[in-house]
Design a protein around this motif. Structure first.
Motif, mmCIF file in Angstrom:
data_model
loop_
_atom_site.group_PDB
_atom_site.id
_atom_site.type_symbol
_atom_site.label_atom_id
_atom_site.label_comp_id
_atom_site.label_asym_id
_atom_site.label_seq_id
_atom_site.Cartn_x
_atom_site.Cartn_y
_atom_site.Cartn_z
ATOM 1 N N LEU A 122 22.472 -50.388 -22.129
ATOM 2 C CA LEU A 122 22.713 -51.138 -20.634
ATOM 3 C C LEU A 122 24.258 -51.140 -20.390
ATOM 4 O O LEU A 122 24.928 -50.956 -21.063
ATOM 5 N N GLN A 123 24.351 -51.182 -19.103
ATOM 6 C CA GLN A 123 25.807 -51.111 -18.327
ATOM 7 C C GLN A 123 25.965 -52.348 -17.349
ATOM 8 O O GLN A 123 25.100 -52.793 -16.958
ATOM 9 N N LEU A 124 27.370 -52.433 -17.241
ATOM 10 C CA LEU A 124 27.486 -53.477 -15.978
ATOM 11 C C LEU A 124 26.896 -53.156 -14.818
ATOM 12 O O LEU A 124 26.602 -52.231 -14.277
ATOM 13 N N GLY A 125 26.287 -54.200 -14.245
ATOM 14 C CA GLY A 125 25.674 -54.275 -12.978
ATOM 15 C C GLY A 125 24.223 -53.568 -12.962
ATOM 16 O O GLY A 125 23.391 -54.047 -11.877
ATOM 17 N N MET A 126 23.829 -53.181 -14.001
ATOM 18 C CA MET A 126 22.471 -52.594 -13.681
ATOM 19 C C MET A 126 21.304 -53.953 -14.357
ATOM 20 O O MET A 126 21.714 -54.825 -15.037
ATOM 21 N N ALA A 127 20.196 -53.399 -14.126
ATOM 22 C CA ALA A 127 19.050 -54.649 -14.287
ATOM 23 C C ALA A 127 18.332 -54.142 -15.548
ATOM 24 O O ALA A 127 18.229 -53.050 -16.007
ATOM 25 N N GLU A 138 16.872 -58.999 -15.128
ATOM 26 C CA GLU A 138 17.983 -59.776 -14.768
ATOM 27 C C GLU A 138 19.278 -58.855 -14.722
ATOM 28 O O GLU A 138 19.392 -57.874 -15.541
ATOM 29 N N GLN A 139 20.134 -58.843 -13.990
ATOM 30 C CA GLN A 139 21.440 -58.030 -13.598
ATOM 31 C C GLN A 139 22.398 -58.461 -14.819
ATOM 32 O O GLN A 139 22.719 -59.530 -15.046
ATOM 33 N N ILE A 140 23.002 -57.425 -15.323
ATOM 34 C CA ILE A 140 23.947 -57.663 -16.329
ATOM 35 C C ILE A 140 25.247 -57.973 -15.727
ATOM 36 O O ILE A 140 26.029 -56.917 -15.310
ATOM 37 N N SER A 141 25.693 -59.063 -16.090
ATOM 38 C CA SER A 141 26.898 -59.562 -15.594
ATOM 39 C C SER A 141 27.966 -59.247 -16.606
ATOM 40 O O SER A 141 27.594 -58.914 -17.610
ATOM 41 N N GLU A 142 29.297 -59.553 -16.393
ATOM 42 C CA GLU A 142 30.499 -59.462 -17.192
ATOM 43 C C GLU A 142 30.108 -60.283 -18.576
ATOM 44 O O GLU A 142 30.138 -60.065 -19.938
ATOM 45 N N GLU A 143 29.836 -61.467 -18.010
ATOM 46 C CA GLU A 143 29.415 -62.567 -19.028
ATOM 47 C C GLU A 143 28.361 -62.234 -19.958
ATOM 48 O O GLU A 143 28.568 -62.299 -21.204
ATOM 49 N N LEU A 144 27.326 -61.476 -19.387
ATOM 50 C CA LEU A 144 26.065 -61.102 -20.297
ATOM 51 C C LEU A 144 26.472 -60.024 -21.040
ATOM 52 O O LEU A 144 26.037 -59.662 -22.164
#
Length: 751
Positions: free
Chosen positions: A54-59, A277-283
């Motif tokens: 998973l990367q930042l911003g991806m679902a 769900e979109q991968i935020s910085e927190e997630l």
């Protein structure tokens, strides 16, 4: 079915094919691989959690659950800040000694008013009053600074005092020179009293206290308006704050509130990321903390886990291989060991579900000793000891909640202590209550071990000590309950006769034994004697003596269907075999083994005992009836004309031959007891000759071909039987050296 009644397939007996599976090397390899896979599954969840690309911003393409309990850093920080906001400011009360300033002011008033040389006293007063305030504050710093909290507080106090300094109105300075000595004498005590009363309260804002001065002056004893006015001004000038904000102490309290705030946890199996769900910085940071991101390909942890699992499995394999235990070759027992390991590790995993950072000592509740107790009861003591070590290693991983460590051997140590205690407490169990006693011993040892580890920690609490010991005690009781409940399952499913089950079956009040005693007392006595002989013989060669004893009690149970046809039950009666044909007699005698097996099956007696009843005669020849039939045929050859010749096969037991050492030993003891009992006055030489003759005849007849008794063991069995028989018949034996000449006939007649 073959002529002798045994199953055969392509020339190989059914028992041979069954044993082929039971002792198959391929099956053995599969079972050890299964053990290794079990270890892998037990350890992989802690050491190698599933990772996601998973990367930042991806679902996220899936819902991701927390692999363990972990701290929610953002929510924890919010909770800490909320706790800090609720902390009230910390104030410090300082003794300002304002009464001293009152005395100083009035002293200056007297001094200036009495100085006739001063022409402009008003200007002097304008200068003196501010300087008196500053001097008072400076004196206060000098005397009180050492007792004040910190430099920050001193600076805060100085700023507040200067900020709230009272400025006397300009017109008041013109009134000071008019005061007489009498006026000052009257005004001073009133001023001191007002200041003292107001300064006794906590003053944060001096203006609030100064507003009360007028009321106190009006209620005083002063009568002149001028005096009242000037007392008010002097009191307002002298009044200062005495309650100051201690910012450093406030910050420290806020820090304590933050430190004392319990972390907010994401529990195991809680949703970290929902599907889509979109991968935020927190997630992203949360997933990274949990070690769930596949940021780079790394197969070394997998390799390390595989090697670790291989070491555990190989260690267990080498221990079993180099032992003399039946499990060394018996795949059924190895499969049972695998089942026990599965149950024990599943139990550990279930308890681990309730473990978290708030209640870490739930791990002590795991019934880890269940596995070691079952292995000790159903398999062997040394194997249970090595299993206790393996379980301790696994528990130190399963119950480790520290993400920065691979093992938490607090749980491993307690598991090892509990497991070994249970093994040594259960090793001589002879009844079901012994399991409960072993469980209590495991409880006590677990409580002591866990308490000792808690006491080694400097910052333990009473609740931690209470929880850890309580969980350990509960684990021992739970272990005993589970073992008592699982024992019948293993005994029935794997045909295992544990010592506890054998002790139960040896109870004379068992329905079959009561039937044997009441209907065939001679056979009952014979069975007891065979039990004594076979137990001693079995123990001399390392076989299961208890199984031989109990198997002997039931080996002739089939005789209860036709008791009068067996000589030991023919008390003061004619032998019925004298009136019937040898072939019929043979059928009746041979049937007792088959009838016994049927009766034992009806009563659900375990298979090892049924095997002894079925196999103790093997395929031996009924010599008496065989020779009787031959004599009848020789005596009347004309009537037998055209009939098939009589062969030994017609007068043999249908078998099968003894498949185990225990069945063979019971068969030997059965023949020896019957033969020696037939002797009128047995001597040492007669007993020894009889025992060795019976063993040799069975050996020559091939009765031991399907069991693993060696010639050395047969010799040991013969010696043991001789010694045991000497103990039984000692009162009837006359040693040759003790018999007087000419008395041999007399002794034989009275024996």
């Amino acid at each position: 079915m073959s002529r002798n009644g045994r199953f055969s397939t392509n020339g190989k007996s059914f028992s041979y094919r069954l044993n082929g599976w039971k002792y198959s090397v391929g099956i053995r390899v599969i079972l050890f691989v299964g053990l290794a896979f079990l270890f892998y599954m037990a350890l992989s969840g802690k050491w190698i959690p599933q990772r996601y690309d998973l990367q930042l911003g991806m679902a996220s393409d899936r819902t991701i659950l927390a692999p363990m309990q972990m701290e929610n850093g953002i929510e924890t920080q919010k909770a800490k800040e909320e706790a800090a906001k609720k902390v009230q400011p910390v104030y410090t009360i300082v003794s300002m000694k304002n009464e001293v300033l009152v005395e100083t002011v009035f002293e200056k008033l007297r001094q200036i008013n009495n100085d006739e040389a001063l022409s402009d006293k008003v200007s002097v007063f304008r200068t003196v009053f501010p300087s008196l305030y500053q001097e008072h504050i400076a004196s206060l710093y000098k005397s009180a600074t050492a007792g004040l909290p910190n430099d920050m507080f001193v600076a805060e106090m100085k700023a507040r005092l200067e900020e709230q300094q009272y400025k006397i109105p300009e017109e008041v300075y013109f009134k000071f020179p008019r005061l007489t000595k009498e006026d000052l004498s009257v005004m001073e005590p009133v001023t001191r009293d007002i200041v003292s009363r107001l300064m006794s309260d906590q003053i944060q804002n001096a203006q609030t206290a100064r507003a009360k001065v007028a009321e106190l002056v009006n209620t005083s004893s002063l009568t002149k308006n001028t005096n009242r006015e000037l007392v008010q001004e002097i009191a307002r000038f002298v009044l200062t704050p005495n309650r100051f904000l201690n910012q450093q102490a406030t910050d420290e309290e806020k820090a304590k509130a933050r430190d004392n705030t319990k972390p907010v946890y994401i529990n195991k199996d809680d949703v970290l990321v929902h599907k889509g769900e979109q991968i935020s910085e927190e997630l992203y940071q949360r997933l990274k903390t949990a070690g769930l991101l596949k940021d780079k390909v790394n197969y070394w942890p997998q390799l390390g886990l595989i090697v670790t699992v291989a070491l555990l499995a190989c260690g267990l394999y080498m221990f079993i291989r180099n032992s003399t235990l039946p499990i060394q070759q018996n795949n059924a027992q190895l499969f049972m060991l695998l089942v026990i390991y599965v149950l024990n590790i599943v139990g550990m995993k279930i308890v681990a579900l309730g473990q978290n950072l708030e209640y870490p000592y739930v791990g002590y509740l795991a019934p880890i000793a269940m596995g070691t107790m079952l292995i000790a009861l159903l398999l062997d003591l040394p194997l249970a000891v090595i299993s206790a070590v393996i379980f301790s290693i696994i528990s130190s991983v399963v119950y480790n909640i520290k993400t920065d460590e691979m093992f938490d051997y607090r749980y491993g140590f307690v598991s090892l202590v509990v497991g070994l205690t249970a093994v040594f407490a259960i090793q001589r169990a002879n009844q079901r209550s012994s399991i409960l006693k072993a469980g209590i011993m495991a409880s006590l040892s677990g409580a002591i071990a866990s308490a000792s580890l808690i006491l080694l920690e400097n910052d333990y609490t009473r609740n931690e000590l209470l929880f850890s010991t309580s969980f350990a005690i509960a684990a021992g009781i739970l272990t005993a309950v589970l073992v008592i409940g699982l024992m019948p399952f293993f005994e029935a499913s794997f045909g295992i006769l544990s010592p506890l089950k054998l002790i139960e079956l040896s109870n004379p009040n068992h329905p079959l034994l009561r039937k044997l005693l009441t209907e065939t007392p001679g056979t009952y006595h014979h069975s007891v004697m065979v039990g004594n002989l076979s137990e001693a013989a079995a123990e001399s060669v390392g076989a299961d003596g208890l199984l031989c004893r109990v198997g002997s009690f039931y080996h002739d149970i089939g005789k209860t269907r036709r008791p009068s046809y067996f000589i030991e039950n023919q008390m003061n009666m004619e032998n019925p075999h004298d009136r019937i044909e040898p072939a019929l007699s043979k059928s009746i005698i041979v049937a007792h083994a088959r009838d016994g097996v049927e009766m034992l099956k009806e009563m659900r007696i375990p298979k090892p005992i049924r095997d002894i009843a079925e196999q103790h005669h093997g395929t031996t020849l009924l010599k008496y009836f065989y020779h009787k039939a031959l004599k009848q045929r020789e005596a009347d050859p004309e009537s037998a004309a055209g009939e098939e010749p009589i062969t030994e096969e017609d007068y043999r037991y249908p078998g099968p031959k003894a498949q185990s050492r225990e069945a063979a030993i019971v068969g030997i003891a059965d023949g020896v007891e019957a033969a020696v009992r037939s002797l009128r006055s047995p001597t040492i030489e007669q007993i020894d000759t009889m025992v060795r003759k019976i063993i040799k005849e069975r050996l020559d007849d091939g009765q031991f071909n399907e069991c693993d008794l060696t010639l050395k063991e047969l010799d040991t069995i013969a010696k043991t039987l001789n010694e045991t028989l000497l103990g039984i018949f000692h009162s009837r034996i006359e040693y040759p050296s003790d018999v007087p000449a000419g008395s041999a006939t007399k002794g034989a007649g009275t024996a």
